[in-house]
Design a protein around this motif. Structure first.
Motif, PDB file in Angstrom:
ATOM      1  N   GLN A  46       0.874  -1.252  -0.047  1.00 51.79           N
ATOM      2  CA  GLN A  46      -0.045  -0.043  -0.019  1.00 51.79           C
ATOM      3  C   GLN A  46       0.978   1.303   0.093  1.00 51.79           C
ATOM      4  O   GLN A  46       1.657   1.464   0.822  1.00 51.79           O
ATOM      5  CB  GLN A  46      -0.905  -0.032   1.162  1.00 51.79           C
ATOM      6  CG  GLN A  46      -2.026   1.195   1.271  1.00 51.79           C
ATOM      7  CD  GLN A  46      -2.696   1.172   2.630  1.00 51.79           C
ATOM      8  OE1 GLN A  46      -3.258   0.165   3.103  1.00 51.79           O
ATOM      9  NE2 GLN A  46      -2.972   2.151   3.386  1.00 51.79           N
ATOM     10  N   ARG A  59       1.970  14.766  13.349  1.00 48.43           N
ATOM     11  CA  ARG A  59       0.935  13.286  13.263  1.00 48.43           C
ATOM     12  C   ARG A  59       2.062  12.290  13.923  1.00 48.43           C
ATOM     13  O   ARG A  59       3.056  12.255  13.688  1.00 48.43           O
ATOM     14  CB  ARG A  59       0.874  13.052  11.748  1.00 48.43           C
ATOM     15  CG  ARG A  59       0.108  14.189  11.123  1.00 48.43           C
ATOM     16  CD  ARG A  59      -0.112  13.700   9.433  1.00 48.43           C
ATOM     17  NE  ARG A  59      -0.831  14.818   8.555  1.00 48.43           N
ATOM     18  CZ  ARG A  59      -1.959  14.733   8.080  1.00 48.43           C
ATOM     19  NH1 ARG A  59      -2.726  13.655   8.059  1.00 48.43           N
ATOM     20  NH2 ARG A  59      -2.441  15.653   7.217  1.00 48.43           N
ATOM     21  N   HIS A  62       2.407   6.729  15.742  1.00 42.80           N
ATOM     22  CA  HIS A  62       1.683   5.718  15.388  1.00 42.80           C
ATOM     23  C   HIS A  62       2.318   4.405  14.658  1.00 42.80           C
ATOM     24  O   HIS A  62       3.285   4.409  14.408  1.00 42.80           O
ATOM     25  CB  HIS A  62       0.730   6.198  14.168  1.00 42.80           C
ATOM     26  CG  HIS A  62      -0.232   7.385  14.307  1.00 42.80           C
ATOM     27  ND1 HIS A  62      -0.596   8.142  13.208  1.00 42.80           N
ATOM     28  CD2 HIS A  62      -0.649   7.921  15.553  1.00 42.80           C
ATOM     29  CE1 HIS A  62      -1.322   9.308  13.747  1.00 42.80           C
ATOM     30  NE2 HIS A  62      -1.416   9.044  14.938  1.00 42.80           N
ATOM     31  N   LYS A  72       7.487   1.021   7.121  1.00 42.69           N
ATOM     32  CA  LYS A  72       7.094   2.243   6.392  1.00 42.69           C
ATOM     33  C   LYS A  72       8.534   2.778   5.654  1.00 42.69           C
ATOM     34  O   LYS A  72       9.337   3.028   6.426  1.00 42.69           O
ATOM     35  CB  LYS A  72       6.171   3.450   7.379  1.00 42.69           C
ATOM     36  CG  LYS A  72       5.250   2.705   7.819  1.00 42.69           C
ATOM     37  CD  LYS A  72       4.730   3.598   8.975  1.00 42.69           C
ATOM     38  CE  LYS A  72       3.468   3.143   9.581  1.00 42.69           C
ATOM     39  NZ  LYS A  72       3.241   3.813  10.934  1.00 42.69           N
ATOM     40  N   HIS A 119       5.876   5.525  14.445  1.00 45.01           N
ATOM     41  CA  HIS A 119       6.062   6.585  13.448  1.00 45.01           C
ATOM     42  C   HIS A 119       5.530   7.930  13.749  1.00 45.01           C
ATOM     43  O   HIS A 119       4.332   7.835  14.237  1.00 45.01           O
ATOM     44  CB  HIS A 119       6.123   6.195  12.029  1.00 45.01           C
ATOM     45  CG  HIS A 119       6.157   7.188  11.108  1.00 45.01           C
ATOM     46  ND1 HIS A 119       5.217   7.688  10.049  1.00 45.01           N
ATOM     47  CD2 HIS A 119       6.985   8.155  10.657  1.00 45.01           C
ATOM     48  CE1 HIS A 119       5.722   8.488   9.332  1.00 45.01           C
ATOM     49  NE2 HIS A 119       6.959   8.753   9.801  1.00 45.01           N
ATOM     50  N   TYR A 132       4.527   7.637   1.502  1.00 42.69           N
ATOM     51  CA  TYR A 132       5.061   6.408   2.140  1.00 42.69           C
ATOM     52  C   TYR A 132       4.515   5.214   1.735  1.00 42.69           C
ATOM     53  O   TYR A 132       3.307   4.946   1.656  1.00 42.69           O
ATOM     54  CB  TYR A 132       5.251   6.718   3.611  1.00 42.69           C
ATOM     55  CG  TYR A 132       3.833   6.776   4.514  1.00 42.69           C
ATOM     56  CD1 TYR A 132       3.295   7.998   4.204  1.00 42.69           C
ATOM     57  CD2 TYR A 132       3.391   6.002   5.250  1.00 42.69           C
ATOM     58  CE1 TYR A 132       2.291   8.448   5.007  1.00 42.69           C
ATOM     59  CE2 TYR A 132       2.340   6.296   6.101  1.00 42.69           C
ATOM     60  CZ  TYR A 132       1.756   7.360   5.845  1.00 42.69           C
ATOM     61  OH  TYR A 132       0.621   7.824   6.614  1.00 42.69           O
ATOM     62  N   TYR A 138      -3.789  -1.226   5.774  1.00 40.58           N
ATOM     63  CA  TYR A 138      -4.238  -0.433   7.047  1.00 40.58           C
ATOM     64  C   TYR A 138      -5.406  -1.047   7.570  1.00 40.58           C
ATOM     65  O   TYR A 138      -6.178  -1.883   7.002  1.00 40.58           O
ATOM     66  CB  TYR A 138      -4.840   0.917   6.397  1.00 40.58           C
ATOM     67  CG  TYR A 138      -5.611   1.864   7.245  1.00 40.58           C
ATOM     68  CD1 TYR A 138      -6.940   1.922   7.243  1.00 40.58           C
ATOM     69  CD2 TYR A 138      -5.181   2.225   8.408  1.00 40.58           C
ATOM     70  CE1 TYR A 138      -7.734   2.744   7.997  1.00 40.58           C
ATOM     71  CE2 TYR A 138      -5.867   3.093   9.412  1.00 40.58           C
ATOM     72  CZ  TYR A 138      -7.159   3.391   9.195  1.00 40.58           C
ATOM     73  OH  TYR A 138      -7.692   3.908  10.196  1.00 40.58           O
ATOM     74  N   LYS A 169      -7.623  12.260  17.899  1.00 37.28           N
ATOM     75  CA  LYS A 169      -7.094  10.694  18.569  1.00 37.28           C
ATOM     76  C   LYS A 169      -5.605  10.927  19.069  1.00 37.28           C
ATOM     77  O   LYS A 169      -5.340  10.401  20.118  1.00 37.28           O
ATOM     78  CB  LYS A 169      -7.071   9.554  17.762  1.00 37.28           C
ATOM     79  CG  LYS A 169      -5.991   9.781  16.598  1.00 37.28           C
ATOM     80  CD  LYS A 169      -5.900   8.217  15.664  1.00 37.28           C
ATOM     81  CE  LYS A 169      -5.125   8.289  14.662  1.00 37.28           C
ATOM     82  NZ  LYS A 169      -4.936   7.109  13.886  1.00 37.28           N
TER      83      LYS A 169
HETATM   84  C1  LIG Z   1      -3.225   5.574   8.094  1.00 31.70           C
HETATM   85  C2  LIG Z   1      -4.561   5.645   7.164  1.00 31.70           C
HETATM   86  C3  LIG Z   1      -5.517   6.260   7.444  1.00 31.70           C
HETATM   87  N1  LIG Z   1      -6.588   6.204   6.720  1.00 31.70           N
HETATM   88  C4  LIG Z   1      -7.682   6.911   6.955  1.00 31.70           C
HETATM   89  C5  LIG Z   1      -8.400   7.037   8.396  1.00 31.70           C
HETATM   90  C6  LIG Z   1      -8.942   8.451   8.595  1.00 31.70           C
HETATM   91  O1  LIG Z   1      -9.950   8.414   8.210  1.00 31.70           O
HETATM   92  C7  LIG Z   1      -7.928   9.336   7.633  1.00 31.70           C
HETATM   93  C8  LIG Z   1      -6.797   9.828   8.277  1.00 31.70           C
HETATM   94  O2  LIG Z   1      -6.016   8.903   9.239  1.00 31.70           O
HETATM   95  P1  LIG Z   1      -5.143   9.388  10.203  1.00 31.70           P
HETATM   96  O3  LIG Z   1      -5.802  10.640  11.196  1.00 31.70           O
HETATM   97  O4  LIG Z   1      -4.703   8.084  11.051  1.00 31.70           O
HETATM   98  O5  LIG Z   1      -3.858   9.855   9.328  1.00 31.70           O
HETATM   99  P2  LIG Z   1      -2.560  10.426   9.941  1.00 31.70           P
HETATM  100  O6  LIG Z   1      -2.559  11.147  11.390  1.00 31.70           O
HETATM  101  O7  LIG Z   1      -1.520  10.829   8.824  1.00 31.70           O
HETATM  102  O8  LIG Z   1      -1.709   8.869  10.539  1.00 31.70           O
HETATM  103  C9  LIG Z   1      -0.772   8.454   9.699  1.00 31.70           C
HETATM  104  O9  LIG Z   1       0.453   8.902  10.096  1.00 31.70           O
HETATM  105  C10 LIG Z   1       1.239   8.475  10.961  1.00 31.70           C
HETATM  106  C11 LIG Z   1       2.445   9.566  10.921  1.00 31.70           C
HETATM  107  C12 LIG Z   1       1.796   7.125  10.318  1.00 31.70           C
HETATM  108  O10 LIG Z   1       2.802   6.819  10.128  1.00 31.70           O
HETATM  109  C13 LIG Z   1       0.485   6.322   9.878  1.00 31.70           C
HETATM  110  O11 LIG Z   1       0.799   5.898   8.705  1.00 31.70           O
HETATM  111  C14 LIG Z   1      -0.636   6.953   9.959  1.00 31.70           C
HETATM  112  O12 LIG Z   1      -1.004   6.487  11.267  1.00 31.70           O
HETATM  113  O13 LIG Z   1      -7.395   8.278   6.799  1.00 31.70           O
HETATM  114  C15 LIG Z   1      -6.750   5.278   5.624  1.00 31.70           C
HETATM  115  O14 LIG Z   1      -7.789   5.241   5.056  1.00 31.70           O
HETATM  116  N2  LIG Z   1      -5.730   4.344   5.504  1.00 31.70           N
HETATM  117  C16 LIG Z   1      -4.693   4.794   6.093  1.00 31.70           C
HETATM  118  O15 LIG Z   1      -3.511   3.745   5.951  1.00 31.70           O
END
Ligand SMILES: Cc1cn([C@H]2C[C@H](O)[C@@H](COP(=O)(O)OP(=O)(O)O[C@H]3O[C@H](C)C(=O)[C@H](O)[C@H]3O)O2)c(=O)[nH]c1=O
Length: 188
Positions: A46, A59, A62, A72, A119, A132, A138, A169
């Motif tokens: 992915q 961010r 995680h 990653k 990360h 990345y 996911y 979160k």
């Molecule tokens: C990670 C991910 C998220 N999502 C959806 C879930 C939420 O509706 C939206 C935003 O997700 P999130 O707030 O978790 O995104 P980040 O805060 O950028 O989190 C990421 O950033 C940190 C630094 C990381 O290393 C991870 O890859 C990941 O946790 O995308 C998806 O549909 N697929 C995915 O692979």
């Protein structure tokens, strides 16, 4: 392509060569074999990309637990980010320790963050985009986190880091001490 390791075993910084000419440049961003020599054999399933508009956007921290744990390979396509990996491998001599690298398009560098690490990143410029590749899909049920500002980890975030940018979160992630350790150390 240069590979640089850290005093924490696992993460690797990769600096692909830019072949520049009057048009701009060409760069081979990834090759399976050289990567396998320095960071192990991986299969990416992915690709992700995120834009953070405000400088100082934080961010993370995680990770996904098994059986959805992810390695990653992170790079910055525009702007600049301080990219951080935190060792979450139980029994690791560097458990709870972190490394950080500034990623940006000029340096054309990448950070490999293996399974077992959390990360996180903080953007250093407006409109920073990271792209990345991950080694597992996911899985919301396995998507976990640790507090970005946990003093037991003590990440040296830049002054620009802005807690106002944290997602809902990420405002309530547990501290390391409250996490059950998730990952065995490789080979154990
Ligand atoms: C990670 C991910 C998220 N999502 C959806 C879930 C939420 O509706 C939206 C935003 O997700 P999130 O707030 O978790 O995104 P980040 O805060 O950028 O989190 C990421 O950033 C940190 C630094 C990381 O290393 C991870 O890859 C990941 O946790 O995308 C998806 O549909 N697929 C995915 O692979």
């Amino acid at each position: 392509m240069e590979f640089r390791s850290f005093d924490i075993q696992g993460p690797v910084e990769i600096v692909p060569r830019k072949i520049e000419d009057s048009r701009g440049y060409f760069s081979e961003i990834f090759r399976v074999e050289p990567f396998a020599v320095h960071a192990g054999k991986v299969e990416f399933v992915q690709d992700n990309q995120s834009l953070s508009v405000r400088p100082g956007t934080i961010r993370g921290i995680h990770f996904q637990t098994e059986p959805a744990a992810q390695g990653k390979l992170v790079r910055c396509l525009s702007g600049s980010v301080l990219d951080v990996a935190v060792d979450l491998r139980k029994d690791s001599p560097s458990y709870g320790r972190w490394i950080a690298v500034t990623l940006n398009p000029d340096t054309n560098n990448q950070l490999w963050i293996p399974v077992g690490f959390g990360h996180a990143f903080c953007t250093l410029e407006p409109n920073s985009v990271i792209s990345y590749r991950v080694t597992n899909y996911y899985s919301p049920d396995h998507d976990k986190g640790v507090a970005w500002d946990d003093s037991d980890i003590g990440i040296d975030w830049p002054a620009i880091a802005d807690p106002e940018t944290l997602s809902a979160k990420d405002r309530v992630q547990p501290k390391l001490a409250d996490l059950e350790a998730y990952f065995p150390v490789e080979g154990h």
